[in-house]
Design a protein around this motif. Structure first.
Motif, PDB file in Angstrom:
ATOM      1  N   ALA A 172       2.030  86.587  25.603  1.00 36.38           N
ATOM      2  CA  ALA A 172       0.898  85.658  25.612  1.00 36.38           C
ATOM      3  C   ALA A 172      -0.188  86.133  24.643  1.00 36.38           C
ATOM      4  N   TRP A 173      -0.446  87.445  24.624  1.00 33.31           N
ATOM      5  CA  TRP A 173      -1.420  87.994  23.663  1.00 33.31           C
ATOM      6  C   TRP A 173      -1.005  87.622  22.249  1.00 33.31           C
ATOM      7  N   THR A 174       0.241  87.903  21.917  1.00 34.27           N
ATOM      8  CA  THR A 174       0.750  87.653  20.572  1.00 34.27           C
ATOM      9  C   THR A 174       0.629  86.179  20.204  1.00 34.27           C
ATOM     10  N   ALA A 175       0.800  85.301  21.193  1.00 32.52           N
ATOM     11  CA  ALA A 175       0.689  83.853  20.967  1.00 32.52           C
ATOM     12  C   ALA A 175      -0.761  83.368  20.967  1.00 32.52           C
ATOM     13  N   GLY A 176      -1.715  84.249  21.260  1.00 32.08           N
ATOM     14  CA  GLY A 176      -3.114  83.841  21.316  1.00 32.08           C
ATOM     15  C   GLY A 176      -3.465  83.078  22.575  1.00 32.08           C
ATOM     16  N   ASP A 177      -2.681  83.275  23.637  1.00 36.49           N
ATOM     17  CA  ASP A 177      -2.837  82.562  24.906  1.00 36.49           C
ATOM     18  C   ASP A 177      -3.604  83.438  25.898  1.00 36.49           C
ATOM     19  N   LEU A 178      -4.920  83.267  25.957  1.00 34.85           N
ATOM     20  CA  LEU A 178      -5.761  84.088  26.818  1.00 34.85           C
ATOM     21  C   LEU A 178      -5.391  83.937  28.289  1.00 34.85           C
ATOM     22  N   ASP A 179      -5.198  82.707  28.747  1.00 39.03           N
ATOM     23  CA  ASP A 179      -4.870  82.501  30.161  1.00 39.03           C
ATOM     24  C   ASP A 179      -3.543  83.163  30.527  1.00 39.03           C
ATOM     25  N   GLY A 180      -2.551  83.057  29.648  1.00 40.80           N
ATOM     26  CA  GLY A 180      -1.270  83.713  29.883  1.00 40.80           C
ATOM     27  C   GLY A 180      -1.409  85.222  29.906  1.00 40.80           C
ATOM     28  N   ARG A 229      -2.953  86.513  33.212  1.00 39.67           N
ATOM     29  CA  ARG A 229      -2.154  86.429  34.448  1.00 39.67           C
ATOM     30  C   ARG A 229      -1.741  87.802  34.957  1.00 39.67           C
ATOM     31  N   LEU A 230      -1.759  88.797  34.082  1.00 40.35           N
ATOM     32  CA  LEU A 230      -1.390  90.150  34.492  1.00 40.35           C
ATOM     33  C   LEU A 230      -2.461  90.780  35.393  1.00 40.35           C
ATOM     34  N   TYR A 231      -3.694  90.319  35.252  1.00 41.34           N
ATOM     35  CA  TYR A 231      -4.799  90.858  36.040  1.00 41.34           C
ATOM     36  C   TYR A 231      -4.957  90.084  37.347  1.00 41.34           C
ATOM     37  N   GLU A 232      -5.295  90.801  38.413  1.00 44.11           N
ATOM     38  CA  GLU A 232      -5.548  90.127  39.682  1.00 44.11           C
ATOM     39  C   GLU A 232      -6.877  89.379  39.598  1.00 44.11           C
ATOM     40  N   ASP A 233      -6.848  88.120  39.991  1.00 47.82           N
ATOM     41  CA  ASP A 233      -8.043  87.277  39.966  1.00 47.82           C
ATOM     42  C   ASP A 233      -8.895  87.628  41.187  1.00 47.82           C
ATOM     43  N   ALA A 234      -9.707  88.681  41.034  1.00 46.77           N
ATOM     44  CA  ALA A 234     -10.534  89.178  42.129  1.00 46.77           C
ATOM     45  C   ALA A 234     -11.828  89.759  41.559  1.00 46.77           C
ATOM     46  N   PRO A 235     -12.892  89.721  42.327  1.00 44.22           N
ATOM     47  CA  PRO A 235     -14.163  90.268  41.841  1.00 44.22           C
ATOM     48  C   PRO A 235     -14.164  91.795  41.739  1.00 44.22           C
ATOM     49  N   THR A 236     -13.174  92.457  42.306  1.00 48.64           N
ATOM     50  CA  THR A 236     -13.104  93.921  42.277  1.00 48.64           C
ATOM     51  C   THR A 236     -12.162  94.464  41.206  1.00 48.64           C
ATOM     52  N   THR A 237     -11.470  93.604  40.476  1.00 50.84           N
ATOM     53  CA  THR A 237     -10.580  94.063  39.404  1.00 50.84           C
ATOM     54  C   THR A 237     -11.435  94.742  38.334  1.00 50.84           C
ATOM     55  N   LEU A 253       3.931  96.362  25.131  1.00 51.59           N
ATOM     56  CA  LEU A 253       3.510  97.286  26.179  1.00 51.59           C
ATOM     57  C   LEU A 253       4.721  98.080  26.649  1.00 51.59           C
ATOM     58  N   GLU A 254       4.625  99.386  26.555  1.00 51.12           N
ATOM     59  CA  GLU A 254       5.728 100.292  26.890  1.00 51.12           C
ATOM     60  C   GLU A 254       5.444 100.974  28.222  1.00 51.12           C
ATOM     61  N   LEU A 255       6.385 100.900  29.131  1.00 53.44           N
ATOM     62  CA  LEU A 255       6.267 101.614  30.407  1.00 53.44           C
ATOM     63  C   LEU A 255       6.718 103.057  30.210  1.00 53.44           C
ATOM     64  N   ILE A 256       5.876 103.993  30.590  1.00 57.28           N
ATOM     65  CA  ILE A 256       6.235 105.402  30.530  1.00 57.28           C
ATOM     66  C   ILE A 256       6.637 105.891  31.922  1.00 57.28           C
ATOM     67  N   ASP A 257       5.840 105.525  32.935  1.00 60.51           N
ATOM     68  CA  ASP A 257       6.116 105.984  34.292  1.00 60.51           C
ATOM     69  C   ASP A 257       5.578 104.970  35.287  1.00 60.51           C
ATOM     70  N   VAL A 258       6.319 104.756  36.362  1.00 57.58           N
ATOM     71  CA  VAL A 258       5.893 103.897  37.465  1.00 57.58           C
ATOM     72  C   VAL A 258       6.091 104.680  38.749  1.00 57.58           C
ATOM     73  N   GLN A 259       5.020 104.831  39.508  1.00 51.04           N
ATOM     74  CA  GLN A 259       5.097 105.500  40.808  1.00 51.04           C
ATOM     75  C   GLN A 259       4.638 104.519  41.875  1.00 51.04           C
ATOM     76  N   ALA A 263       7.538  95.538  34.569  1.00 52.17           N
ATOM     77  CA  ALA A 263       7.923  95.444  33.162  1.00 52.17           C
ATOM     78  C   ALA A 263       7.940  93.994  32.694  1.00 52.17           C
ATOM     79  N   LYS A 264       8.475  93.092  33.512  1.00 50.30           N
ATOM     80  CA  LYS A 264       8.510  91.673  33.139  1.00 50.30           C
ATOM     81  C   LYS A 264       7.101  91.110  33.047  1.00 50.30           C
ATOM     82  N   ALA A 265       6.242  91.435  34.013  1.00 54.41           N
ATOM     83  CA  ALA A 265       4.864  90.938  33.979  1.00 54.41           C
ATOM     84  C   ALA A 265       4.140  91.443  32.728  1.00 54.41           C
ATOM     85  N   MET A 266       4.359  92.703  32.370  1.00 56.28           N
ATOM     86  CA  MET A 266       3.729  93.258  31.175  1.00 56.28           C
ATOM     87  C   MET A 266       4.291  92.618  29.903  1.00 56.28           C
ATOM     88  N   ASP A 267       5.598  92.394  29.861  1.00 57.76           N
ATOM     89  CA  ASP A 267       6.203  91.729  28.702  1.00 57.76           C
ATOM     90  C   ASP A 267       5.671  90.312  28.539  1.00 57.76           C
TER      91      ASP A 267
END
Length: 125
Positions: free
Chosen positions: A18-26, A29-37, A73-79, A9-13
C-alpha cells in the motif's frame, strides 16, 4: 513458520504494498485504530491512530505528486507474548525513486483484534 508469524508477515507485506502504491489508508491498516497506538522515531512520539495518520499523510503521493518509492518490510524475529500480543523486530528497506535506499530497524508490538494483527507500538529508527 508458525501461524502468528505468517499472519504478521502478510499484514506487513500488505502494508508495504500500500505504501508503494501511495495508498495511505491501506498502509495504515497495519496500525490499530486506537487512541493509545504509538509511533516513536528520532523526532519524538506520536500518540493515537488519527495523529499517526496525520503525520504520515504529507508524505503520500496523493499529497505530494511524487512517487513513494518501493517499501519492503523484513521480519527478523517474532516472539509471541501471549494469545493477543507479539513482539516483532524487523528492518525496513525503502528503495527511493532516485536509486538510493533508506533502511533501518523497527521494533513493533502487535495486538490481535478481530482475527487481525495490528501495531500498537512502533519504534522505528
Amino acid at each position: 513458520m508458525n501461524a502468528t508469524r505468517q499472519a504478521i508477515a502478510k499484514a506487513m507485506d500488505d502494508s508495504a504494498a500500500a505504501w508503494t502504491a501511495g495508498d495511505l489508508d491501506g498502509f495504515m491498516r497495519l496500525y490499530e485504530d486506537a487512541p493509545t497506538t504509538r509511533y516513536i522515531n528520532a523526532h519524538g512520539m506520536v500518540t493515537g491512530y488519527a495523529a499517526i495518520r496525520a503525520a504520515y499523510a504529507p508524505r503520500f503521493s496523493a499529497a505530494t505528486g511524487k512517487p513513494m518509492g518501493k517499501l519492503r518490510l523484513e521480519l527478523i524475529d517474532v516472539q509471541q507474548l501471549g494469545p493477543q500480543h507479539a513482539f516483532v523486530i524487523g528492518r525496513y528497506h525503502l528503495a527511493q525513486p532516485d536509486g538510493s535506499e533508506a533502511t533501518g530497524i523497527t521494533t513493533l508490538l502487535f495486538h490481535a483484534r478481530d482475527g487481525q494483527w495490528h501495531i500498537v507500538v512502533d519504534h522505528t529508527s
